[in-house]
Design an enzyme around this catalytic site. Structure first.
Site, mmCIF file in Angstrom:
data_model
loop_
_atom_site.group_PDB
_atom_site.id
_atom_site.type_symbol
_atom_site.label_atom_id
_atom_site.label_comp_id
_atom_site.label_asym_id
_atom_site.label_seq_id
_atom_site.Cartn_x
_atom_site.Cartn_y
_atom_site.Cartn_z
ATOM 1 N N GLU A 249 43.570 50.206 30.516
ATOM 2 C CA GLU A 249 44.751 49.444 30.952
ATOM 3 C C GLU A 249 44.265 48.019 31.190
ATOM 4 O O GLU A 249 43.607 47.753 32.197
ATOM 5 C CB GLU A 249 45.333 50.041 32.239
ATOM 6 C CG GLU A 249 45.826 51.471 32.116
ATOM 7 C CD GLU A 249 47.079 51.592 31.284
ATOM 8 O OE1 GLU A 249 47.731 50.567 30.998
ATOM 9 O OE2 GLU A 249 47.411 52.721 30.891
ATOM 10 N N CYS A 283 49.332 42.288 36.378
ATOM 11 C CA CYS A 283 49.105 42.487 34.933
ATOM 12 C C CYS A 283 50.419 42.429 34.174
ATOM 13 O O CYS A 283 50.466 41.921 33.063
ATOM 14 C CB CYS A 283 48.388 43.809 34.681
ATOM 15 S SG CYS A 283 49.247 45.222 35.366
HETATM 16 P P1 NAD Z 1 37.531 43.132 35.672
HETATM 17 O O1 NAD Z 1 37.561 43.536 34.264
HETATM 18 O O2 NAD Z 1 36.745 41.949 36.061
HETATM 19 O O3 NAD Z 1 37.002 44.321 36.606
HETATM 20 C C1 NAD Z 1 37.640 45.574 36.651
HETATM 21 C C2 NAD Z 1 36.645 46.614 37.121
HETATM 22 O O4 NAD Z 1 35.648 46.792 36.126
HETATM 23 C C3 NAD Z 1 35.917 46.266 38.400
HETATM 24 O O5 NAD Z 1 35.823 47.414 39.201
HETATM 25 C C4 NAD Z 1 34.542 45.833 37.901
HETATM 26 O O6 NAD Z 1 33.510 46.014 38.837
HETATM 27 C C5 NAD Z 1 34.372 46.772 36.726
HETATM 28 N N1 NAD Z 1 33.398 46.327 35.718
HETATM 29 C C6 NAD Z 1 33.006 45.069 35.413
HETATM 30 N N2 NAD Z 1 32.107 45.080 34.401
HETATM 31 C C7 NAD Z 1 31.945 46.371 34.052
HETATM 32 C C8 NAD Z 1 31.170 47.033 33.046
HETATM 33 N N3 NAD Z 1 30.388 46.351 32.203
HETATM 34 N N4 NAD Z 1 31.244 48.377 32.964
HETATM 35 C C9 NAD Z 1 32.044 49.081 33.785
HETATM 36 N N5 NAD Z 1 32.805 48.508 34.759
HETATM 37 C C10 NAD Z 1 32.757 47.168 34.891
HETATM 38 O O7 NAD Z 1 39.061 42.972 36.083
HETATM 39 P P2 NAD Z 1 39.644 42.462 37.476
HETATM 40 O O8 NAD Z 1 39.414 41.004 37.575
HETATM 41 O O9 NAD Z 1 39.182 43.339 38.579
HETATM 42 O O10 NAD Z 1 41.202 42.754 37.302
HETATM 43 C C11 NAD Z 1 42.092 41.843 36.727
HETATM 44 C C12 NAD Z 1 42.437 42.268 35.331
HETATM 45 O O11 NAD Z 1 42.973 43.576 35.362
HETATM 46 C C13 NAD Z 1 43.514 41.406 34.679
HETATM 47 O O12 NAD Z 1 43.156 41.154 33.359
HETATM 48 C C14 NAD Z 1 44.750 42.304 34.730
HETATM 49 O O13 NAD Z 1 45.701 42.032 33.735
HETATM 50 C C15 NAD Z 1 44.136 43.645 34.561
HETATM 51 N N6 NAD Z 1 45.029 44.691 35.063
HETATM 52 C C16 NAD Z 1 45.640 45.499 34.158
HETATM 53 C C17 NAD Z 1 46.518 46.470 34.602
HETATM 54 C C18 NAD Z 1 47.192 47.392 33.627
HETATM 55 O O14 NAD Z 1 47.720 48.402 34.062
HETATM 56 N N7 NAD Z 1 47.197 47.120 32.332
HETATM 57 C C19 NAD Z 1 46.764 46.628 35.967
HETATM 58 C C20 NAD Z 1 46.118 45.780 36.863
HETATM 59 C C21 NAD Z 1 45.241 44.811 36.394
#
Ligand code: NAD
Length: 506
Positions: A249, A283
């Site tokens: 997502e 998002c």
């Molecule tokens: P992010 O991608 O920076 O981090 C998300 C999670 O992934 C965190 O827990 C982080 O620690 C983890 N992570 C980071 N690198 C990783 C790796 N290499 N392997 C595994 N895990 C890793 O995102 P964010 O800044 O926390 O969230 C914002 C983003 O989330 C925005 O792009 C938003 O659109 C998206 N979002 C999408 C939805 C949806 O349902 N489509 C919902 C909410 C947020």
């Protein structure tokens, strides 16, 4: 449950083994969590695997009881939990409460509908296999690793956690490093609501991206990730090494279309909320508007008035809170600058709106469609508006994006017709975000917005694997198709049968 502490001390330098959770409005340290090493992540997954068998064997009715007890526990502790969400994520308390209520709705829906949605399904065996009965059974996967973001730290991961649990899986959750305390409160609350239940059915591992990557490599049966597209791609590449399935997502750049026959005042009111609530860190928030010429002046006047009156802050009457993740502030600043450089005019705010922790609302009209503010996810309290000649131009521009998460349509007569032409996982007609509050509707994106669906029946099925079972009820004389005893006559009969069955489609 670890009690969150609030100090006025600046965050001490943390060794890599610890993570300080900070109030984004004040910089206060809320709690300090230890960071799990890859070995500790593997051990957590092993413990969850043992618990998964117990949880699976309880069956749907028993699991429903435990999940609904959790629902009531969360509601009983809603005030305390909302305070924590407000403190750690920064959103106003009432928004935190709303997020919690929506998450609870999903747990209740998943608990109540899993049995029916995942019931064994008899299918017709077909003429060639008429002596068989055939059934598809949905089996839980085992252990699901959930990796979450910080923007909706309860609602968003719950779309995976609740549905995976209801389907009979154990869950190991890696909350965002920005909302670790909230994530741990969530797992603790499941345990505290169900003191009779064995441990490790739903647990957390804490840390940064490395801990998430360790979870992807740990041998879990599926990774359900919510976060940015860039991280989603990295996770998919890592998961490919072990063929671990992924549900992703990811980000969005959602458009709203306002047609000439729209209720313009209602559209402006809803789109202002969809764009600016939660500081635009949603998002499925509205980031772009395409408005038909006939109503453009009125719409722009209305939304400008509403948005100009919004006040970010940390008090109870604030429209929205601080930026949760400091690094996002610079991205928002760059998008505003790029939009203004590429023909855009700021009609509310501008570059000066970007402050140290809070960003005041910004609305830009007529920025070039190629600018970052129109093409890339901004994830801040900004909105671009373009006036278009027709609904078909609006649809074309809305679809001209690498993302395809959700969308909004305002039109009295053509809402459904417009929605059907949008390349998006969801559309809200004459409202914003409606789909997110209806648990029976699946949620997820297309293109760079992700893969797979949470919520609804598809969301339950994501956390199961179909097991196909064919049982021979009796032997058909002369029709031993799958045997070396097959005679020439069998082939003659099959050829004749095929002609009768399928030889007439000319
Ligand atoms: P992010 O991608 O920076 O981090 C998300 C999670 O992934 C965190 O827990 C982080 O620690 C983890 N992570 C980071 N690198 C990783 C790796 N290499 N392997 C595994 N895990 C890793 O995102 P964010 O800044 O926390 O969230 C914002 C983003 O989330 C925005 O792009 C938003 O659109 C998206 N979002 C999408 C939805 C949806 O349902 N489509 C919902 C909410 C947020």
């Amino acid at each position: 449950m670890s009690t969150p502490k609030t100090t006025k001390e600046p965050a001490p330098a943390q060794p890599a083994s610890a993570l300080a959770s900070v109030n984004p409005a004040t910089g206060d340290v809320i709690a300090v969590h230890s960071v799990q090493t890859p070995a500790e992540v593997n051990a957590a997954v092993e413990r969850a695997r043992e618990a998964a068998a117990t949880w699976r064997d309880l069956g749907f009715d028993e699991r429903k009881k435990y999940l609904l007890r959790w629902v009531t526990y969360l509601l009983d502790h809603a005030e305390q939990f909302s305070d924590l969400i407000h403190a750690e994520n920064g959103k106003p308390r009432d928004d935190a409460y709303l997020e919690l209520v929506l998450a609870v709705e999903h747990v209740a829906w998943a608990a109540k509908h899993a049995k029916k949605a995942l019931a064994p399904k008899k299918v017709k065996p077909g003429v060639l296999m008429a002596n068989f009965s055939a059934v598809v059974e949905q089996r839980p996967l085992g252990v699901v690793g959930v990796i979450g973001p910080w923007n909706y730290p309860v609602y968003t991961p719950m779309g995976s956690i609740a549905y995976a649990l209801a389907a009979g899986n154990a869950v190991v959750f890696k909350p965002s490093e920005y909302t670790t305390t909230v994530g741990n409160y969530l797992a603790d609350s499941f345990r505290l609501a169900n003191p009779g239940l064995r441990d490790n059915i739903f647990t957390t591992v804490n840390g940064y991206g490395e801990t998430g990557a360790a979870l992807v490599k740990s041998g879990v049966d599926k990774i359900a990730f919510t976060g940015s597209t860039a991280t989603g791609k990295r996770i998919m590449a890592t998961a490919a090494e072990s063929l671990t399935p992924v549900l992703l997502e990811c980000g969005g750049k959602d458009a709203a279309i306002v047609a000439a026959d729209a209720d313009v005042k209602a559209a402006a009111d809803a789109i202002a909320f969809g764009a600016m609530a939660n500081s635009g860190q949603t998002c499925v928030g509205v980031e772009r508007v395409y408005v038909e010429k006939a109503v453009a002046d009125e719409f722009i006047r209305e939304i400008r008035t509403i948005i100009s009156g919004l006040t970010p802050g940390e008090g109870p009457d604030s429209s929205y809170g601080p930026m949760t993740m400091p690094a996002q502030i610079d991205i928002v600043r760059k998008h505003i600058a790029d939009a203004i450089e590429h023909g855009g005019t700021a009609i509310v705010g501008g570059l000066d709106s970007v402050k140290e922790r809070f960003i005041e609302p910004v609305v830009i009209v007529d920025a070039d469609e190629s600018s970052a503010a129109v093409q890339e996810e901004t994830f801040g309290p900004t909105l671009t508006i373009r006036t278009v000649k027709s609904v078909s131009e609006a649809i074309r521009l809305a679809n001209a994006s690498k993302y395809g998460l959700a969308s909004t349509v305002y039109s009295k007569e053509q809402g459904l017709e417009i929605a059907r032409q949008l390349r998006a996982g969801a559309t809200s007609i004459n409202s914003v975000l409606g789909f997110a509050a209806i648990p029976a509707l699946p949620f997820g994106g297309v293109g760079e917005s992700g893969i797979g669906r949470i919520h609804g029946e598809p969301g339950l099925k994501e956390f199961t694997r179909p097991h196909a079972i064919a049982s021979q009820r009796f032997a058909l004389p002369g029709m031993a198709l799958l045997s070396f005893k097959r005679s020439k006559m069998t082939t003659v009969i099959v050829k004749k049968a095929m002609k009768v069955l399928h030889g007439r489609y000319k």
